[in-house]
Design an enzyme around this catalytic site. Sequence first.
Site, PDB file in Angstrom:
ATOM      1  CE  LYS A   4       1.901   5.206   5.850  1.00  0.00           C
ATOM      2  NZ  LYS A   4       2.412   3.871   5.533  1.00  0.00           N
ATOM      3  CE1 TYR A  17      -5.540  -5.016  -7.586  1.00  0.00           C
ATOM      4  CE2 TYR A  17      -5.734  -6.579  -5.789  1.00  0.00           C
ATOM      5  CZ  TYR A  17      -6.255  -5.544  -6.539  1.00  0.00           C
ATOM      6  OH  TYR A  17      -7.495  -5.030  -6.231  1.00  0.00           O
ATOM      7  CB  CYS A  27      -8.208   7.108   2.769  1.00  0.00           C
ATOM      8  SG  CYS A  27      -8.328   8.336   1.465  1.00  0.00           S
ATOM      9  NE  ARG A  28      -5.568   4.352  -3.997  1.00  0.00           N
ATOM     10  CZ  ARG A  28      -5.732   4.797  -5.229  1.00  0.00           C
ATOM     11  NH1 ARG A  28      -5.286   5.994  -5.556  1.00  0.00           N
ATOM     12  NH2 ARG A  28      -6.319   4.064  -6.143  1.00  0.00           N
ATOM     13  CD1 TRP A  87      -2.531  -3.188  -6.625  1.00  0.00           C
ATOM     14  CD2 TRP A  87      -4.035  -1.701  -5.875  1.00  0.00           C
ATOM     15  NE1 TRP A  87      -2.656  -2.192  -7.566  1.00  0.00           N
ATOM     16  CE2 TRP A  87      -3.556  -1.272  -7.132  1.00  0.00           C
ATOM     17  CE3 TRP A  87      -4.981  -0.932  -5.213  1.00  0.00           C
ATOM     18  CZ2 TRP A  87      -3.997  -0.091  -7.733  1.00  0.00           C
ATOM     19  CZ3 TRP A  87      -5.428   0.239  -5.814  1.00  0.00           C
ATOM     20  CH2 TRP A  87      -4.947   0.658  -7.062  1.00  0.00           C
TER      21      TRP A  87
HETATM   22  N1  LIG Z   1     -11.862  -4.115  -6.382  1.00  0.00           N
HETATM   23  C1  LIG Z   1     -11.133  -3.048  -6.615  1.00  0.00           C
HETATM   24  O1  LIG Z   1     -11.250  -2.378  -7.651  1.00  0.00           O
HETATM   25  C2  LIG Z   1     -10.131  -2.624  -5.576  1.00  0.00           C
HETATM   26  C3  LIG Z   1      -9.565  -1.345  -5.637  1.00  0.00           C
HETATM   27  C4  LIG Z   1      -8.649  -0.990  -4.641  1.00  0.00           C
HETATM   28  C5  LIG Z   1      -8.319  -1.882  -3.641  1.00  0.00           C
HETATM   29  N2  LIG Z   1      -8.882  -3.129  -3.634  1.00  0.00           N
HETATM   30  C6  LIG Z   1      -8.505  -4.134  -2.609  1.00  0.00           C
HETATM   31  O2  LIG Z   1      -8.539  -3.543  -1.337  1.00  0.00           O
HETATM   32  C7  LIG Z   1      -7.253  -3.646  -0.723  1.00  0.00           C
HETATM   33  C8  LIG Z   1      -7.059  -2.464   0.199  1.00  0.00           C
HETATM   34  O3  LIG Z   1      -7.085  -1.234  -0.524  1.00  0.00           O
HETATM   35  P1  LIG Z   1      -5.787  -0.396  -0.739  1.00  0.00           P
HETATM   36  O4  LIG Z   1      -4.613  -1.302  -0.537  1.00  0.00           O
HETATM   37  O5  LIG Z   1      -5.911   0.328  -2.025  1.00  0.00           O
HETATM   38  O6  LIG Z   1      -5.858   0.712   0.393  1.00  0.00           O
HETATM   39  P2  LIG Z   1      -5.801   0.708   1.987  1.00  0.00           P
HETATM   40  O7  LIG Z   1      -6.076  -0.629   2.540  1.00  0.00           O
HETATM   41  O8  LIG Z   1      -6.647   1.861   2.397  1.00  0.00           O
HETATM   42  O9  LIG Z   1      -4.266   1.118   2.261  1.00  0.00           O
HETATM   43  C9  LIG Z   1      -3.265   0.149   2.264  1.00  0.00           C
HETATM   44  C10 LIG Z   1      -1.884   0.789   2.417  1.00  0.00           C
HETATM   45  O10 LIG Z   1      -1.822   1.600   3.598  1.00  0.00           O
HETATM   46  C11 LIG Z   1      -0.550   1.432   4.225  1.00  0.00           C
HETATM   47  N3  LIG Z   1      -0.828   0.844   5.550  1.00  0.00           N
HETATM   48  C12 LIG Z   1      -1.642  -0.206   5.853  1.00  0.00           C
HETATM   49  N4  LIG Z   1      -1.699  -0.422   7.175  1.00  0.00           N
HETATM   50  C13 LIG Z   1      -0.917   0.498   7.745  1.00  0.00           C
HETATM   51  C14 LIG Z   1      -0.578   0.796   9.074  1.00  0.00           C
HETATM   52  N5  LIG Z   1      -1.088   0.114  10.100  1.00  0.00           N
HETATM   53  N6  LIG Z   1       0.280   1.822   9.304  1.00  0.00           N
HETATM   54  C15 LIG Z   1       0.784   2.536   8.297  1.00  0.00           C
HETATM   55  N7  LIG Z   1       0.494   2.315   7.005  1.00  0.00           N
HETATM   56  C16 LIG Z   1      -0.349   1.305   6.721  1.00  0.00           C
HETATM   57  C17 LIG Z   1       0.273   0.515   3.339  1.00  0.00           C
HETATM   58  O11 LIG Z   1       0.981   1.279   2.341  1.00  0.00           O
HETATM   59  P3  LIG Z   1       2.337   2.131   2.639  1.00  0.00           P
HETATM   60  O12 LIG Z   1       3.113   1.379   3.662  1.00  0.00           O
HETATM   61  O13 LIG Z   1       2.980   2.242   1.319  1.00  0.00           O
HETATM   62  O14 LIG Z   1       1.851   3.488   3.127  1.00  0.00           O
HETATM   63  C18 LIG Z   1      -0.824  -0.270   2.613  1.00  0.00           C
HETATM   64  O15 LIG Z   1      -0.394  -0.786   1.382  1.00  0.00           O
HETATM   65  C19 LIG Z   1      -6.270  -3.788  -1.894  1.00  0.00           C
HETATM   66  O16 LIG Z   1      -5.038  -4.344  -1.503  1.00  0.00           O
HETATM   67  C20 LIG Z   1      -7.090  -4.678  -2.799  1.00  0.00           C
HETATM   68  O17 LIG Z   1      -7.025  -6.020  -2.356  1.00  0.00           O
HETATM   69  C21 LIG Z   1      -9.798  -3.496  -4.562  1.00  0.00           C
END
Ligand SMILES: NC(=O)c1ccc[n+]([C@@H]2O[C@H](COP(=O)([O-])OP(=O)(O)OC[C@H]3O[C@@H](n4cnc5c(N)ncnc54)[C@H](OP(=O)(O)O)[C@@H]3O)[C@@H](O)[C@H]2O)c1
Length: 321
Positions: free
Chosen positions: A221, A58, A214-215, A21
């Site tokens: 951090k 996305y 949780c995003r 995303w």
């Molecule tokens: N089916 C659906 O409706 C739906 C909805 C939501 C998500 N999804 C899928 O699930 C995936 C994951 O969800 P999400 O991206 O919303 O949330 P997430 O995985 O909880 O958070 C991802 C974000 O956290 C930060 N991050 C990740 N690893 C990190 C680390 N090791 N250290 C520091 N920051 C880190 C990055 O953003 P920053 O660097 O900007 O902080 C990254 O973009 C999406 O990409 C998508 O493929 C599906």
Amino acid sequence: MKYRTLPRTDLQLSAIGFGCWAIGGKWWGDDVDDARSIAAIRAALDHGINWFDTAPLYGHGHAEELLAEALGSKRHDVIIASKVGVRWKEQLNDHAFSDLSPDHIIEDCECILRRLRIDTIPLLQVHWPCECDTPLEATLEALMALREGGKIRHFGLCNYASRPLTQALAYAPELACLQTPYSMLRREFEFALRDTVAPAGEQTLGVLAYETLCRGLLTGKFGPAPRFPSTDLRHSDDRFREPLLSRAQPLISALRVVGSKLNVPPAALAIAWVLRQPGVSVAIVGAKRPEQVADNVRALELLGREKVWQALAPHIDRTRV
Ligand SMILES: NC(=O)c1ccc[n+]([C@@H]2O[C@H](COP(=O)([O-])OP(=O)(O)OC[C@H]3O[C@@H](n4cnc5c(N)ncnc54)[C@H](OP(=O)(O)O)[C@@H]3O)[C@@H](O)[C@H]2O)c1
């Protein structure tokens, strides 16, 4: 890396999948950079991640195109999971809504195949439940027709509640998976959904858990008052504001303390917790840069650390946001 096979399918997925995303470049702030995103995808491959979750929404197609570019010829070997059924209106501030009519599903699928430059999509998921009049059966029939025609190998659903999911399984027992949110801070999966996908503890449907960090909040951090540009969806996410933010802080502090004792990032603990939960097959984790991927795969070191989980359990169980 560890791999898990989704029940009743030949889909053997790495325990962690790469979420695309943020790399689409919309709604995730001003620091998304294509070159860094490509490096993150390649780092994921190097760490043994063999599947990538994306969607037309996305970046309005950009995430799929960038994924194909980053993977190169490997795009034919990995498992790409994309989604159908969301439209958006650019003239209405990109307002997105679901259209699950068979015509739209088929058209969406053709566009995905073109952007990914592949002949068959390994896993195609319905992005959101229907917001208009299309009966569930008509949507499922369109997916079955795509499968018959060789355009997709498997299909799944995202964000469905227990009752429509049960109906879908009755109509299309070949349904491969449910994608649903689940994290230490977001636990609605544990109510009716878990019993639907793993009745009496036996996993009968694959579950791809998303938003496991949780995003980014569970990476530890962010300070007590994080600020985001208006281009970042966390700018208007209540979990990054009071009063919810303070409720999550004791848990986040515990993750920092335990992480520092074990010399692992808090993110790894958050992801490992999801991977240990009954009913979960695999976790999707978004990342913008290679260092984040390297942190996140460390979750796999923690799966069997029973004492760690006993120590963290009270912090997790007393936190509700
Ligand atoms: N089916 C659906 O409706 C739906 C909805 C939501 C998500 N999804 C899928 O699930 C995936 C994951 O969800 P999400 O991206 O919303 O949330 P997430 O995985 O909880 O958070 C991802 C974000 O956290 C930060 N991050 C990740 N690893 C990190 C680390 N090791 N250290 C520091 N920051 C880190 C990055 O953003 P920053 O660097 O900007 O902080 C990254 O973009 C999406 O990409 C998508 O493929 C599906």
